[in-house]
Design a protein around this motif. Sequence first.
Motif, PDB file in Angstrom:
ATOM      1  N   VAL A   1       0.699  -1.014   0.116  1.00  0.00           N
ATOM      2  CA  VAL A   1      -0.003   0.079   0.075  1.00  0.00           C
ATOM      3  C   VAL A   1       1.006   0.932   0.101  1.00  0.00           C
ATOM      4  N   GLN A   2       0.705   2.399  -0.864  1.00  0.00           N
ATOM      5  CA  GLN A   2       1.155   3.293  -0.611  1.00  0.00           C
ATOM      6  C   GLN A   2       0.610   4.967  -0.325  1.00  0.00           C
ATOM      7  N   LEU A   3       0.806   5.558  -0.102  1.00  0.00           N
ATOM      8  CA  LEU A   3       0.129   6.730   0.959  1.00  0.00           C
ATOM      9  C   LEU A   3       0.416   7.660   0.476  1.00  0.00           C
ATOM     10  N   GLN A   4      -0.010   9.074   0.269  1.00  0.00           N
ATOM     11  CA  GLN A   4       0.204  10.106   0.139  1.00  0.00           C
ATOM     12  C   GLN A   4      -0.576  11.022   0.676  1.00  0.00           C
ATOM     13  N   ALA A   5       0.048  12.070   2.179  1.00  0.00           N
ATOM     14  CA  ALA A   5      -0.922  12.657   2.798  1.00  0.00           C
ATOM     15  C   ALA A   5      -0.238  13.684   2.159  1.00  0.00           C
ATOM     16  N   SER A   6      -1.994  14.722   2.427  1.00  0.00           N
ATOM     17  CA  SER A   6      -1.776  15.845   1.996  1.00  0.00           C
ATOM     18  C   SER A   6      -2.498  17.620   3.235  1.00  0.00           C
ATOM     19  N   GLY A   7      -2.342  18.304   2.787  1.00  0.00           N
ATOM     20  CA  GLY A   7      -3.125  19.508   3.692  1.00  0.00           C
ATOM     21  C   GLY A   7      -2.175  20.026   4.869  1.00  0.00           C
ATOM     22  N   GLY A   8      -1.374  18.999   4.953  1.00  0.00           N
ATOM     23  CA  GLY A   8      -0.333  20.637   5.883  1.00  0.00           C
ATOM     24  C   GLY A   8       0.055  21.810   5.827  1.00  0.00           C
TER      25      GLY A   8
ATOM     26  N   LEU B   1      -6.820  16.790   7.585  1.00  0.00           N
ATOM     27  CA  LEU B   1      -5.486  16.846   6.645  1.00  0.00           C
ATOM     28  C   LEU B   1      -6.304  15.153   5.724  1.00  0.00           C
ATOM     29  N   SER B   2      -5.599  15.033   4.579  1.00  0.00           N
ATOM     30  CA  SER B   2      -6.052  13.993   3.970  1.00  0.00           C
ATOM     31  C   SER B   2      -4.826  13.088   3.352  1.00  0.00           C
ATOM     32  N   CYS B   3      -4.969  11.453   3.403  1.00  0.00           N
ATOM     33  CA  CYS B   3      -4.629  10.638   3.217  1.00  0.00           C
ATOM     34  C   CYS B   3      -5.309   9.473   1.589  1.00  0.00           C
ATOM     35  N   ALA B   4      -4.223   9.627   0.379  1.00  0.00           N
ATOM     36  CA  ALA B   4      -4.846   9.057  -0.606  1.00  0.00           C
ATOM     37  C   ALA B   4      -4.115   7.673  -0.631  1.00  0.00           C
TER      38      ALA B   4
ATOM     39  N   ALA C   1     -14.750   4.978  -2.137  1.00  0.00           N
ATOM     40  CA  ALA C   1     -14.258   5.250  -3.156  1.00  0.00           C
ATOM     41  C   ALA C   1     -13.328   5.789  -3.370  1.00  0.00           C
ATOM     42  N   LYS C   2     -12.378   6.852  -2.907  1.00  0.00           N
ATOM     43  CA  LYS C   2     -11.622   7.239  -3.211  1.00  0.00           C
ATOM     44  C   LYS C   2     -10.326   6.598  -2.829  1.00  0.00           C
ATOM     45  N   ASN C   3     -10.810   5.715  -1.575  1.00  0.00           N
ATOM     46  CA  ASN C   3      -9.202   4.949  -1.351  1.00  0.00           C
ATOM     47  C   ASN C   3      -8.852   6.323  -0.107  1.00  0.00           C
ATOM     48  N   THR C   4      -9.688   7.311   0.912  1.00  0.00           N
ATOM     49  CA  THR C   4      -8.563   8.320   1.140  1.00  0.00           C
ATOM     50  C   THR C   4      -9.307   7.945   2.593  1.00  0.00           C
ATOM     51  N   VAL C   5      -8.300   8.730   3.221  1.00  0.00           N
ATOM     52  CA  VAL C   5      -8.652   9.181   4.930  1.00  0.00           C
ATOM     53  C   VAL C   5      -8.795  10.705   5.138  1.00  0.00           C
ATOM     54  N   TYR C   6      -9.381  11.055   6.484  1.00  0.00           N
ATOM     55  CA  TYR C   6      -8.758  12.520   6.298  1.00  0.00           C
ATOM     56  C   TYR C   6      -9.123  12.676   7.608  1.00  0.00           C
ATOM     57  N   LEU C   7      -8.469  13.621   8.129  1.00  0.00           N
ATOM     58  CA  LEU C   7      -8.345  13.846   9.653  1.00  0.00           C
ATOM     59  C   LEU C   7      -8.902  15.217   9.469  1.00  0.00           C
ATOM     60  N   GLN C   8      -9.954  15.567  10.001  1.00  0.00           N
ATOM     61  CA  GLN C   8     -10.234  16.817  10.229  1.00  0.00           C
ATOM     62  C   GLN C   8      -9.913  17.837  11.782  1.00  0.00           C
TER      63      GLN C   8
END
Length: 121
Positions: A1-8, A19-22, A74-81
Amino acid sequence: VQLQASGGGSVQAGDSLRLSCAASGRTFSSYAMGWFRQAPGKEREFVSAVRWSDGSTYYADSMKGRFTISRSYAKNTVYLQMNSLKPEDTAVYYCAAGGRLGSTPVSYDSWGQGTQVTVSS
């Protein structure tokens, strides 16, 4: 699994960030996704986790009420609000995927590259 975090980013105390993690690759093999954070000179700290299948969530006690984890199957994405941010929330935030819904790093075997969150007073 490859993970790409963003939103910082850099924000003021009291502000919010999401934050998002695809995830890509063999995501079906991951039972849970988690967020951890690490401040300079400190150990990696559990923030929250979510189970892929049903969205069940798990939070560190200190994060409850301010942080909300969610996932888009559906988007294989996890979010952290993250709301009402404090200077002590300043850290590099990492997302992780693994076979257990746990609060320790050993529960996860795939890690993203981290995204910096800086909160100034």
